[in-house]
Design a protein around this motif. Structure first.
Motif, PDB file in Angstrom:
ATOM      1  N   LEU A 122     -43.254 -31.122  37.566  1.00 49.98           N
ATOM      2  CA  LEU A 122     -43.617 -30.518  38.852  1.00 49.98           C
ATOM      3  C   LEU A 122     -44.077 -31.623  39.797  1.00 49.98           C
ATOM      4  O   LEU A 122     -44.633 -32.625  39.352  1.00 49.98           O
ATOM      5  CB  LEU A 122     -44.753 -29.507  38.666  1.00 49.98           C
ATOM      6  CG  LEU A 122     -44.494 -28.319  37.754  1.00 49.98           C
ATOM      7  CD1 LEU A 122     -45.687 -27.377  37.777  1.00 49.98           C
ATOM      8  CD2 LEU A 122     -43.245 -27.590  38.200  1.00 49.98           C
ATOM      9  N   PRO A 123     -43.866 -31.473  41.097  1.00 50.72           N
ATOM     10  CA  PRO A 123     -44.330 -32.493  42.047  1.00 50.72           C
ATOM     11  C   PRO A 123     -45.842 -32.421  42.219  1.00 50.72           C
ATOM     12  O   PRO A 123     -46.347 -32.088  43.294  1.00 50.72           O
ATOM     13  CB  PRO A 123     -43.596 -32.131  43.332  1.00 50.72           C
ATOM     14  CG  PRO A 123     -43.361 -30.670  43.225  1.00 50.72           C
ATOM     15  CD  PRO A 123     -43.192 -30.357  41.767  1.00 50.72           C
ATOM     16  N   ALA A 124     -46.587 -32.741  41.163  1.00 46.05           N
ATOM     17  CA  ALA A 124     -48.013 -32.441  41.149  1.00 46.05           C
ATOM     18  C   ALA A 124     -48.866 -33.488  41.850  1.00 46.05           C
ATOM     19  O   ALA A 124     -50.066 -33.308  41.987  1.00 46.05           O
ATOM     20  CB  ALA A 124     -48.493 -32.263  39.705  1.00 46.05           C
ATOM     21  N   LYS A 125     -48.272 -34.599  42.292  1.00 43.08           N
ATOM     22  CA  LYS A 125     -49.094 -35.615  42.978  1.00 43.08           C
ATOM     23  C   LYS A 125     -49.386 -35.184  44.405  1.00 43.08           C
ATOM     24  O   LYS A 125     -50.502 -35.277  44.882  1.00 43.08           O
ATOM     25  CB  LYS A 125     -48.374 -36.969  42.963  1.00 43.08           C
ATOM     26  CG  LYS A 125     -48.360 -37.634  41.612  1.00 43.08           C
ATOM     27  CD  LYS A 125     -49.711 -38.294  41.322  1.00 43.08           C
ATOM     28  CE  LYS A 125     -49.908 -38.370  39.808  1.00 43.08           C
ATOM     29  NZ  LYS A 125     -51.289 -38.538  39.420  1.00 43.08           N
ATOM     30  N   TYR A 126     -48.318 -34.771  45.094  1.00 43.79           N
ATOM     31  CA  TYR A 126     -48.454 -34.241  46.453  1.00 43.79           C
ATOM     32  C   TYR A 126     -47.586 -33.002  46.561  1.00 43.79           C
ATOM     33  O   TYR A 126     -46.445 -33.020  46.117  1.00 43.79           O
ATOM     34  CB  TYR A 126     -47.967 -35.272  47.489  1.00 43.79           C
ATOM     35  CG  TYR A 126     -48.903 -36.407  47.680  1.00 43.79           C
ATOM     36  CD1 TYR A 126     -49.925 -36.319  48.627  1.00 43.79           C
ATOM     37  CD2 TYR A 126     -48.781 -37.552  46.925  1.00 43.79           C
ATOM     38  CE1 TYR A 126     -50.803 -37.368  48.799  1.00 43.79           C
ATOM     39  CE2 TYR A 126     -49.659 -38.606  47.080  1.00 43.79           C
ATOM     40  CZ  TYR A 126     -50.672 -38.504  48.027  1.00 43.79           C
ATOM     41  OH  TYR A 126     -51.550 -39.536  48.195  1.00 43.79           O
ATOM     42  N   PHE A 127     -48.146 -31.945  47.081  1.00 44.00           N
ATOM     43  CA  PHE A 127     -47.278 -30.781  47.286  1.00 44.00           C
ATOM     44  C   PHE A 127     -47.609 -30.105  48.610  1.00 44.00           C
ATOM     45  O   PHE A 127     -48.753 -30.088  49.054  1.00 44.00           O
ATOM     46  CB  PHE A 127     -47.386 -29.796  46.118  1.00 44.00           C
ATOM     47  CG  PHE A 127     -48.755 -29.259  45.862  1.00 44.00           C
ATOM     48  CD1 PHE A 127     -49.202 -28.108  46.497  1.00 44.00           C
ATOM     49  CD2 PHE A 127     -49.605 -29.903  44.965  1.00 44.00           C
ATOM     50  CE1 PHE A 127     -50.464 -27.613  46.243  1.00 44.00           C
ATOM     51  CE2 PHE A 127     -50.875 -29.404  44.709  1.00 44.00           C
ATOM     52  CZ  PHE A 127     -51.298 -28.260  45.355  1.00 44.00           C
ATOM     53  N   ILE A 128     -46.578 -29.598  49.235  1.00 37.41           N
ATOM     54  CA  ILE A 128     -46.747 -28.880  50.498  1.00 37.41           C
ATOM     55  C   ILE A 128     -46.221 -27.465  50.283  1.00 37.41           C
ATOM     56  O   ILE A 128     -45.040 -27.274  49.992  1.00 37.41           O
ATOM     57  CB  ILE A 128     -45.993 -29.581  51.635  1.00 37.41           C
ATOM     58  CG1 ILE A 128     -46.569 -30.980  51.843  1.00 37.41           C
ATOM     59  CG2 ILE A 128     -46.098 -28.771  52.920  1.00 37.41           C
ATOM     60  CD1 ILE A 128     -45.790 -31.828  52.807  1.00 37.41           C
ATOM     61  N   PHE A 129     -47.113 -26.494  50.350  1.00 32.92           N
ATOM     62  CA  PHE A 129     -46.721 -25.112  50.097  1.00 32.92           C
ATOM     63  C   PHE A 129     -46.467 -24.333  51.375  1.00 32.92           C
ATOM     64  O   PHE A 129     -46.076 -23.181  51.319  1.00 32.92           O
ATOM     65  CB  PHE A 129     -47.822 -24.410  49.273  1.00 32.92           C
ATOM     66  CG  PHE A 129     -47.501 -24.340  47.814  1.00 32.92           C
ATOM     67  CD1 PHE A 129     -46.651 -25.266  47.236  1.00 32.92           C
ATOM     68  CD2 PHE A 129     -48.024 -23.335  47.016  1.00 32.92           C
ATOM     69  CE1 PHE A 129     -46.345 -25.205  45.884  1.00 32.92           C
ATOM     70  CE2 PHE A 129     -47.732 -23.266  45.668  1.00 32.92           C
ATOM     71  CZ  PHE A 129     -46.888 -24.202  45.098  1.00 32.92           C
TER      72      PHE A 129
END
Lengths: 303, 355
Positions: A122-129
């Motif tokens: 998962l893109p767990a370092k930076y995420f934009i929801f």
């Protein structure tokens, strides 16, 4: 313009809810909760992880974030805060203990984020929801759902807290415990129950606030540390002794950050945008130095 | 010139800088019980002065740009390189500029302390702690965004007053030993302060403010003086760090590294006790270096990035100290005015005179 306004409302509501958490815990246990930063970030990551792993929309997982926050809050009380309160620790000691808890929670959050990245990719370092948000159309306007949900949650929290604190027996005894701990314990109210509820509720509010913030700001593990100053500012502008003050104070600080800086940019130019994080700090310092009682003075709170 | 291995250098440097900051914190928190959560403010102001002032003075005297262009990252590198070349051939000027900067920095740090006294006299406990924390964050935000000061997000290079001993290892060894020497001097100063009448007054105010003021101690003045001393020392740490690293970027000065960690060292070693502070900083520096050294081995044993392990460890230590040993590893002892045998001698003398 409308998008900015919607985002400002959503952000401000989240800050208000988080500020109420700080105030609730400070009021009951004299503990200024530095672990708030990590509680917010954990709230964000709970929504992030469960949206990816379980499915549905982020909205389905707000409650989970609140529950998780409440659990951590309760755990902090049972493991650390209770002993210190029993030993009648000083305010500074209580603050430092929550700082230690914050560092532990922050460390584990990073471990969790590494785990999500490594095992589930998962893109767990930076995420934009923000892009995952639902857009609803009201007549000719189309706005993001969080702009409606966050203020509704804020208002319902005010209503629920008010009902809890004035209509239920537990809430009334809790208020008594806050107002005058000695007298309350003399009349048979167990202060430990009051403390425990404050931590549970406070943790839940912080988790919920963080969970909703995923739809407003970029998520990363240090997001809580970056934003926590705004929450502190909200709690202090609200007076630090009034939960309603904190809800309002946090809301105003959030609005100041988003709309205030845009208004200033029209006046003095775009360079002011970079100083956005300074706005809550200035507001907070000004409140403390001019009127430490904050907004709660307006309705006759402690001055 | 001997060259020390990088690991030893790292330990000496981190220990020295940590000791200076923590000693300054201990003077305010340990001796006077001020909730100084804004240590970052003074440290950062010291680093800003070291990055902005000596370079500009030298640039102006060499006919190089010293206005806002000095901090512009495309020019800054060249300007500082020229200055460093000049400094490397001028030991006298190098030492002069180093001492001059440290004096200016101490004055600015003192000024910061003096200004912090305004809220410190009006607010208490959590309120004061959060206000000071906010001031530190504010300065960081300004330094990070206002380019003409220290280059904003691009940062600036800092002139190198240690360059005259040579480049590479020799320079770093000399610089680290110089900083170590300053740290020890400051430690001795703090110890003398603790044993002086002023130090005892501080502890009296801390333990019984009302009683101290009844005996004619001016609480306002004492608080202000303490904040000035603490601010000066902390600012020196910031300046030394900027000189050693040779560059300055505001965002690397965080409340975590420059406020919260010194708090943790202080609480671990023993709050209100200089020896405890020294011990706490040493213990932490060594274990941190060990973690970094054995990073590979560690991550093979526990599946956790050692960086996060460090946070968890410091957090656990803080909580454990607060819960189980609030006085720290080496608790504070009451300071005797004179060694015991001397007091006995004096009292014997008095007894004889009475007879």
């Amino acid at each position: 313009m409308l998008d900015l306004f919607v985002k400002a409302i959503a952000y401000s509501s989240c800050i208000g809810i988080g500020a109420a958490s700080i105030t609730l815990i400070y009021n009951t246990t004299r503990t200024f909760n530095f672990a708030h930063a990590s509680l917010i970030a954990w709230g964000m990551y709970v929504v992030f992880a469960s949206t990816y792993l379980i499915g549905y929309t982020p909205y389905h997982h707000f409650l989970l974030a609140a529950l998780f926050g409440g659990l951590i809050g309760g755990a902090i009380y049972v493991s650390v805060n209770r002993r210190l309160l029993k030993a009648k620790a000083k305010e500074i000691t209580l603050m430092m203990s929550t700082l230690g808890v914050d560092l532990i929670l922050f460390g584990f959050l990073n471990v969790f984020s590494d785990y999500l990245l490594r095992v589930y990719r998962l893109p767990a370092k930076y995420f934009i929801f923000e892009t995952k948000d639902i857009v609803v159309s009201l007549g000719s306007l189309s706005i993001r759902l969080i702009g409606l949900v966050a203020p509704v949650v804020l208002v319902s929290i005010v209503a629920l807290l008010h009902t809890f604190l004035t209509k239920t027996k537990l809430g009334v005894s809790m208020r008594a415990g806050i107002e005058n701990p000695e007298l309350a314990s003399l009349s048979g109210i167990n202060p430990e129950v009051t403390y425990a509820i404050a931590w549970l509720l406070g943790g839940a509010l912080a988790g919920l606030s963080g969970g909703m913030l995923t739809l407003v700001v970029t998520g990363y593990t240090a997001a809580g540390m970056t934003m926590v100053v705004s929450f502190f500012a909200g709690a202090i502008v609200g007076g630090l002794y009034s939960i309603y003050g904190a809800l309002l104070g946090g809301f105003l600080v959030g609005l100041g950050e988003y709309l205030g800086v845009s208004a200033l940019a029209l006046l003095v130019g775009g360079w002011i945008y970079a100083y956005r994080p300074a706005i809550p700090l200035v507001v907070m310092a000004a409140t403390l130095l001019i009127q430490p009682g904050g907004l709660s003075v307006l309705w006759g709170g402690r001055k | 010139m001997i060259e020390l291995p990088p690991t030893i250098l790292q330990i000496i440097l981190n220990f020295s800088i940590g000791l200076i900051v923590t000693v300054s914190l201990n003077i305010e928190v340990g001796f006077l019980n001020l909730p100084q959560f804004g240590r970052l403010l003074a440290v950062l102001s010291g680093a800003i002065v070291a990055a902005a002032v000596p370079g500009r003075i030298l640039a102006a005297s060499m006919g190089l740009p010293w206005d806002a262009n000095y901090a512009y990252h495309l020019y800054n590198f060249g300007i500082v390189a020229k200055i460093n070349n000049m400094l490397s051939e001028n030991p006298g000027l190098s030492i002069g500029i180093l001492v001059f900067t440290l004096v200016i920095v101490a004055l600015i740090g003192g000024l910061i302390g003096y200004l912090s006294a305004y809220p410190a006299l009006r607010l208490k406990e959590a309120y004061l702690g959060i206000t000071l924390l906010a001031f530190g964050e504010l300065l960081m935000n300004v330094a990070w965004n206002y380019d003409p000061l220290v280059g904003g997000t691009m940062g600036v290079w800092v002139v190198d007053p240690f360059r005259f001993v040579g480049a590479g290892g020799a320079r770093f060894t000399f610089a680290a030993l110089f900083i170590f020497f300053i740290a020890i001097a400051i430690y001795i100063y703090a110890e003398l302060l603790a044993r002086s009448p002023f130090g005892r007054t501080l502890k009296a105010v801390r333990d019984a403010e009302v009683a101290a003021s009844v005996y004619g101690k001016d609480i306002v003045k004492i608080r202000t003086q303490t904040l000035i001393v603490g601010g000066s020392i902390a600012a020196i740490a910031g300046a030394l760090w900027a000189f050693f690293t040779g560059s300055m970027k505001a965002a690397t000065y965080t409340r975590l590294t420059w406020t919260f960690w010194p708090w943790a060292f202080m609480m671990l070693g023993g709050i209100g006790n200089n020896l405890g502070v020294l011990f706490g900083v040493f213990l932490y520096t060594v274990s941190r270096t060990a973690i970094i050294l054995y990073k590979g081995t560690l991550s093979a044993v526990i599946p956790i990035d050692p960086e996060w392990l460090e946070y968890i460890m410091i957090g656990l230590v803080l909580v454990a100290v607060v819960l189980f040993r609030p006085q720290g590893i080496i608790p504070e002892r009451p300071t005797l005015t004179l060694p015991e045998h001397k007091i006995e001698m004096i009292s014997k003398k008095f007894n004889r005179e009475e007879k």
